[in-house]
Design an enzyme around this catalytic site. Structure first.
Site, PDB file in Angstrom:
ATOM      1  N   SER A  42       0.407  -2.026   0.392  1.00  0.00           N
ATOM      2  CA  SER A  42      -0.078   0.238   0.124  1.00  0.00           C
ATOM      3  C   SER A  42       1.166   1.685   0.183  1.00  0.00           C
ATOM      4  CB  SER A  42      -1.300  -0.606   1.216  1.00  0.00           C
ATOM      5  OG  SER A  42      -1.830   0.538   1.195  1.00  0.00           O
ATOM      6  N   ASP A  51      -8.667  -4.394  -6.372  1.00  0.00           N
ATOM      7  CA  ASP A  51      -8.472  -2.951  -5.246  1.00  0.00           C
ATOM      8  C   ASP A  51      -9.091  -2.389  -5.257  1.00  0.00           C
ATOM      9  OD1 ASP A  51      -6.865  -2.439  -2.996  1.00  0.00           O
ATOM     10  OD2 ASP A  51      -4.865  -2.877  -3.309  1.00  0.00           O
ATOM     11  N   HIS A  73      -7.321  -5.845  -1.174  1.00  0.00           N
ATOM     12  CA  HIS A  73      -6.164  -4.900  -0.424  1.00  0.00           C
ATOM     13  C   HIS A  73      -4.991  -5.567  -0.333  1.00  0.00           C
ATOM     14  CE1 HIS A  73      -4.101  -0.878  -0.464  1.00  0.00           C
ATOM     15  NE2 HIS A  73      -3.808  -0.972   0.742  1.00  0.00           N
TER      16      HIS A  73
END
Length: 511
Positions: free
Chosen positions: A230, A451, A479
């Site tokens: 991320s 995602d 995610h």
């Protein structure tokens, strides 16, 4: 990558809690610091890390945890301001899980789990088994970046102040709601400046990348092996841009495109969360959903429930479950398909008047502990994000962003979309948005088609900007791909990190 719902943001990836680390002698009896390996162009002098047993680790709900005996924690002093290398220092908290396998040790593998603002110390402590294959050959290392938790974590008021902030309603989208969001944001930023003003200018990603090179040298590694998830993908990309010759094996999972504007990020994430929400409803209905017999009926029931909570919040103990908190709870559960059954149950209970499960989701998302205190995540996120951009959108731009976001998603667009950097008390810089890793070794970018927080299109874009990267696509939901349970993704990533095998161009893995 976190997504702001009101002016606050929600965490990506693993939920975190505060943990403290001891810094006395090395509990393992092994060496107490890394060597002095330092490559040309590194961030400066090699510091030392003294490792000791970790103490006061907590579970995601804030309760004390019994740490694995193999965990070691330590601190590394780095300059607060790299323009003044001999000036004030800041202690960075680190955690280490020594390599366990019989094979040749490959060095250290440094992790950043996202946010920005996630505590790597807390997350790594709970992720030992998830990275067992890598731990066979690597010492697993993570850290609290500057401005996070023990590393001079940014604080913005008391627990009650944070309660008021994260409870802000974002519906309905009208001038009254907008004014309340703006006032809440301005109050929040004033508290950040009051409580953490001296550190705010120095918590950006460029400084964090320089910190990582100090860690590499202190750990005794000639090259940095790195796994970023991320927001951690942006941190890794900035490191590769600043120190391309020091890049070892680097995986960037759930990639962020650092070049996007705040408006583009808001709209892309509104679209991503709406897509994930619709996928959740379709899955729910196909399995006999308590929320309704069709996607339309289920969506209408959820929207009606959230709108009702604007004027009639559910009482959970001595706290009101507001619409803002309930919407945060929904977003929290959309990060992973594994949490969809819990989301259905939580919403069903909420419709019957019991908001306990939704409050639990919201609290773990925002880092609220049972005693009413908070981790620094909700404060660290805007502090890092707003230092990483020179953008300070004006009223007309914010109104345009909100209108476009609401058109994409009435639930995730919300009043006040994109506002959190406008009143931020320190200026930002665009340096962390400029990526070019020319001269580095091969980097692997892993992007997921479903995602919600880092939309798939950011994967090819980051790959292109890096110049030295290969894209690996995951066709599934959620995610982050490595922790999705995909054996295909895990196999490809492990083969690269352990054996140096770069995935083929345009490689993909099924859901």
């Amino acid at each position: 990558m976190r997504r702001e719902l009101t002016t606050v943001a929600v965490t990506a990836g693993l939920t975190i809690s505060l943990a403290a680390c001891g810094t006395s002698t090395d509990a393992s009896g092994g060496p107490t610091s890394g060597g002095s390996a330092s490559a040309p162009g590194d961030a400066g002098a090699t510091g030392k890390i003294t490792w000791a047993a970790c103490t006061d680790l907590t579970m995601p709900d804030g309760q004390p945890a019994t740490p694995d005996a193999s965990l070691q924690c330590g601190k590394l002093a780095v300059p607060l301001d790299y323009a003044k290398p001999d000036g004030e220092t800041i202690d960075l908290a680190l955690i280490r899980i020594p390599a366990k396998g019989p094979g040749e040790r490959l060095g250290s593998l440094l992790f950043n789990f996202g946010g920005p603002g996630a505590s790597g110390v807390d997350t790594m402590a709970r992720a030992v088994k998830a990275f067992g294959a890598l731990n066979a050959r690597y010492d697993l290392i993570s850290f609290d970046p500057r401005g996070v938790q023990r590393s001079r974590g940014v604080v913005c008021g008391t627990g009650k102040d944070m309660d008021a902030y994260v409870s802000l309603n974002t519906l309905p989208s009208n001038e009254e709601t907008r004014a309340k969001v703006q006032a809440g944001t301005e109050q929040f930023t004033r508290l950040c400046d009051k409580d953490s003003g001296p550190v705010l200018p120095y918590v950006g990603t460029v400084n964090a990348a320089q910190d990582m090179d100090r860690m590499r040298a202190a750990l005794g590694d000639a090259k940095l092996n790195y796994f970023g998830m991320s927001y951690g993908t942006q941190l890794g990309a900035v490191y590769a841009t600043k120190f391309p010759k020091n890049v070892g094996r680097m995986v960037l999972d759930a990639p962020l495109d650092p070049s996007v504007t705040l408006e583009q990020r808001t709209l892309a994430q509104s679209r991503g969360f709406q897509q994930a929400y619709e996928s959740f409803l379709k899955d729910c209905v196909s399995q006999g959903c308590e929320l309704g017999g069709s996607v339309e009926a289920a969506n209408q029931k959820v929207e009606s429930f959230l709108n009702k909570m604007v004027v009639s919040p559910l009482q959970v103990g001595d706290r009101p479950l507001t619409q803002g908190l309930a919407s945060t709870a929904v977003a929290a559960a959309l990060y992973s398909k594994l949490s969809w059954p819990f989301l259905e149950s939580a919403l069903s209970s909420g419709l019957k008047g019991d908001g306990g499960a939704l409050m639990y989701l919201a609290d773990t998302y925002t880092g609220r502990r049972p005693d009413g205190s908070y981790t620094t995540e909700m404060s660290s996120f805007p502090a890092i994000t707003c230092v990483d951009t020179a953008e300070r959108p004006g009223r007309e731009e914010l109104a345009r962003t909100e209108k476009a976001a609401l058109k994409i998603s009435p639930l995730f667009g919300s009043a006040g979309a994109g506002t959190f950097c406008t009143p931020w008390p320190v200026p930002g810089s665009n340096e962390a948005r400029k990526i070019n890793a020319t001269g580095s070794g091969p980097i692997v970018v892993v992007a997921g088609k479903g995602d919600p927080a880092t939309p798939y299109q950011w994967g090819p874009k980051l790959t292109e900007q890096l110049k030295t990267a290969t894209l690996l696509t995951y066709e599934g939901e959620g995610h982050g791909a490595y922790l999705s349970g995909s054996k295909c993704i895990q196999g490809a990533v492990n083969a690269y990190l352990i054996d140096g095998k770069v995935p083929d161009k345009d490689a993909s893995c099924p859901a």
